[in-house]
Design a protein around this motif. Structure first.
Motif, mmCIF file in Angstrom:
data_model
loop_
_atom_site.group_PDB
_atom_site.id
_atom_site.type_symbol
_atom_site.label_atom_id
_atom_site.label_comp_id
_atom_site.label_asym_id
_atom_site.label_seq_id
_atom_site.Cartn_x
_atom_site.Cartn_y
_atom_site.Cartn_z
ATOM 1 N N ALA A 1 0.852 -1.188 0.000
ATOM 2 C CA ALA A 1 0.000 0.000 0.000
ATOM 3 C C ALA A 1 0.892 1.243 0.000
ATOM 4 O O ALA A 1 1.998 1.217 0.556
ATOM 5 N N PRO A 2 0.433 2.337 -0.612
ATOM 6 C CA PRO A 2 1.232 3.570 -0.610
ATOM 7 C C PRO A 2 1.639 4.020 0.798
ATOM 8 O O PRO A 2 2.740 4.514 0.998
ATOM 9 N N SER A 3 0.760 3.826 1.774
ATOM 10 C CA SER A 3 1.095 4.231 3.146
ATOM 11 C C SER A 3 2.264 3.407 3.688
ATOM 12 O O SER A 3 3.103 3.930 4.433
ATOM 13 N N VAL A 4 2.330 2.133 3.313
ATOM 14 C CA VAL A 4 3.431 1.281 3.766
ATOM 15 C C VAL A 4 4.728 1.712 3.086
ATOM 16 O O VAL A 4 5.782 1.798 3.729
ATOM 17 N N LYS A 5 4.653 2.010 1.798
ATOM 18 C CA LYS A 5 5.844 2.486 1.087
ATOM 19 C C LYS A 5 6.364 3.779 1.711
ATOM 20 O O LYS A 5 7.562 3.953 1.897
ATOM 21 N N LYS A 6 5.436 4.669 2.050
ATOM 22 C CA LYS A 6 5.816 5.944 2.669
ATOM 23 C C LYS A 6 6.503 5.690 4.013
ATOM 24 O O LYS A 6 7.511 6.315 4.336
ATOM 25 N N LYS A 7 5.964 4.767 4.792
ATOM 26 C CA LYS A 7 6.540 4.451 6.094
ATOM 27 C C LYS A 7 7.948 3.865 5.937
ATOM 28 O O LYS A 7 8.849 4.178 6.721
ATOM 29 N N ILE A 8 8.145 3.024 4.938
ATOM 30 C CA ILE A 8 9.463 2.447 4.685
ATOM 31 C C ILE A 8 10.467 3.545 4.363
ATOM 32 O O ILE A 8 11.592 3.546 4.868
ATOM 33 N N VAL A 9 10.075 4.513 3.534
ATOM 34 C CA VAL A 9 10.963 5.626 3.194
ATOM 35 C C VAL A 9 11.293 6.431 4.445
ATOM 36 O O VAL A 9 12.449 6.805 4.671
ATOM 37 N N GLN A 10 10.289 6.692 5.298
ATOM 38 C CA GLN A 10 10.527 7.431 6.539
ATOM 39 C C GLN A 10 11.509 6.681 7.439
ATOM 40 O O GLN A 10 12.423 7.282 8.011
ATOM 41 N N LEU A 11 11.316 5.369 7.576
ATOM 42 C CA LEU A 11 12.205 4.571 8.413
ATOM 43 C C LEU A 11 13.618 4.532 7.841
ATOM 44 O O LEU A 11 14.597 4.571 8.586
ATOM 45 N N GLN A 12 13.719 4.471 6.511
ATOM 46 C CA GLN A 12 15.029 4.466 5.870
ATOM 47 C C GLN A 12 15.759 5.777 6.155
ATOM 48 O O GLN A 12 16.945 5.771 6.498
ATOM 49 N N LYS A 13 15.047 6.901 6.058
ATOM 50 C CA LYS A 13 15.667 8.197 6.349
ATOM 51 C C LYS A 13 16.096 8.276 7.812
ATOM 52 O O LYS A 13 17.181 8.771 8.123
ATOM 53 N N ARG A 14 15.237 7.777 8.713
ATOM 54 C CA ARG A 14 15.560 7.784 10.137
ATOM 55 C C ARG A 14 16.788 6.914 10.406
ATOM 56 O O ARG A 14 17.664 7.277 11.185
ATOM 57 N N LEU A 15 16.852 5.769 9.743
ATOM 58 C CA LEU A 15 17.984 4.857 9.907
ATOM 59 C C LEU A 15 19.273 5.505 9.415
ATOM 60 O O LEU A 15 20.309 5.437 10.081
ATOM 61 N N GLU A 16 19.220 6.159 8.254
ATOM 62 C CA GLU A 16 20.408 6.816 7.703
ATOM 63 C C GLU A 16 20.863 7.973 8.594
ATOM 64 O O GLU A 16 22.051 8.203 8.754
ATOM 65 N N LYS A 17 19.913 8.683 9.184
ATOM 66 C CA LYS A 17 20.232 9.852 10.008
ATOM 67 C C LYS A 17 20.769 9.471 11.383
ATOM 68 O O LYS A 17 21.759 10.015 11.850
ATOM 69 N N SER A 18 20.109 8.521 12.034
ATOM 70 C CA SER A 18 20.447 8.225 13.427
ATOM 71 C C SER A 18 21.083 6.861 13.648
ATOM 72 O O SER A 18 21.511 6.557 14.747
ATOM 73 N N GLY A 19 21.081 6.027 12.632
ATOM 74 C CA GLY A 19 21.638 4.694 12.796
ATOM 75 C C GLY A 19 20.666 3.709 13.410
ATOM 76 O O GLY A 19 20.996 2.568 13.653
ATOM 77 N N GLY A 20 19.430 4.145 13.656
ATOM 78 C CA GLY A 20 18.406 3.270 14.227
ATOM 79 C C GLY A 20 17.035 3.672 13.727
ATOM 80 O O GLY A 20 16.827 4.795 13.296
#
Length: 152
Positions: free
Chosen positions: A56-75
């Motif tokens: 679902a688009p909402s799941v894809k959006k959440k994955i992108v958000q988590l990826q950005k958070r992971l790249e920024k903070s390492g978690g």
């Protein structure tokens, strides 16, 4: 065993040449120069996607958000995430007055204005800095408190 299960099991034993052929059948293009294990995973993803549908688009959006958070903070800690469905109404009484906030696809609506953050709305209401999720009862101090919307 379902047909999908059988196809997924078959992938585990396919030699690289056969994997590339299967890739060509599924993706309608030549297989990239990647390891057989990655070919297997990609093919398995496509087979499951065909069987069960795409994300679902909402799941894809959440994955992108988590990826950005992971790249920024390492978690990418999920324990503090609050999932509110668009259309949900948050109600808070403050100093004898009732305040209503509408959850939208991209943020929140309060007093006929759009906000990206509940904290900004809480500050608008109280005149002081508040954690928006805490102000609206979505989180307790010091921890996560899930709240199920009435329309769920």
């Amino acid at each position: 065993m379902s047909e999908l299960d059988a196809q997924l099991r078959e992938l585990a034993t396919m030699p690289p040449a056969q994997l590339r052929s299967r890739w060509r059948d599924l993706f309608r293009q030549a297989a990239p120069a990647i390891a057989p294990d990655l070919l297997r995973r990609s093919i398995a993803w496509r087979l499951q996607e065909r069987q069960h549908g795409r994300l679902a688009p909402s799941v894809k959006k959440k994955i992108v958000q988590l990826q950005k958070r992971l790249e920024k903070s390492g978690g990418a800690d999920l324990t503090n995430d609050i999932a509110l469905k668009p259309g949900t109404r948050l109600v808070r009484e403050w100093n004898g007055k009732s305040y209503h906030v509408l959850v939208c696809e991209e943020g929140f609506e309060f007093d006929n204005r759009h906000y990206r953050s509940l904290s900004h709305i809480a500050e608008e209401i109280t005149g002081a800095h508040w954690s928006g999720p805490r102000f609206f009862g979505l989180r307790k101090r010091g921890g996560f408190k899930p709240k199920v919307p009435a329309d769920a």
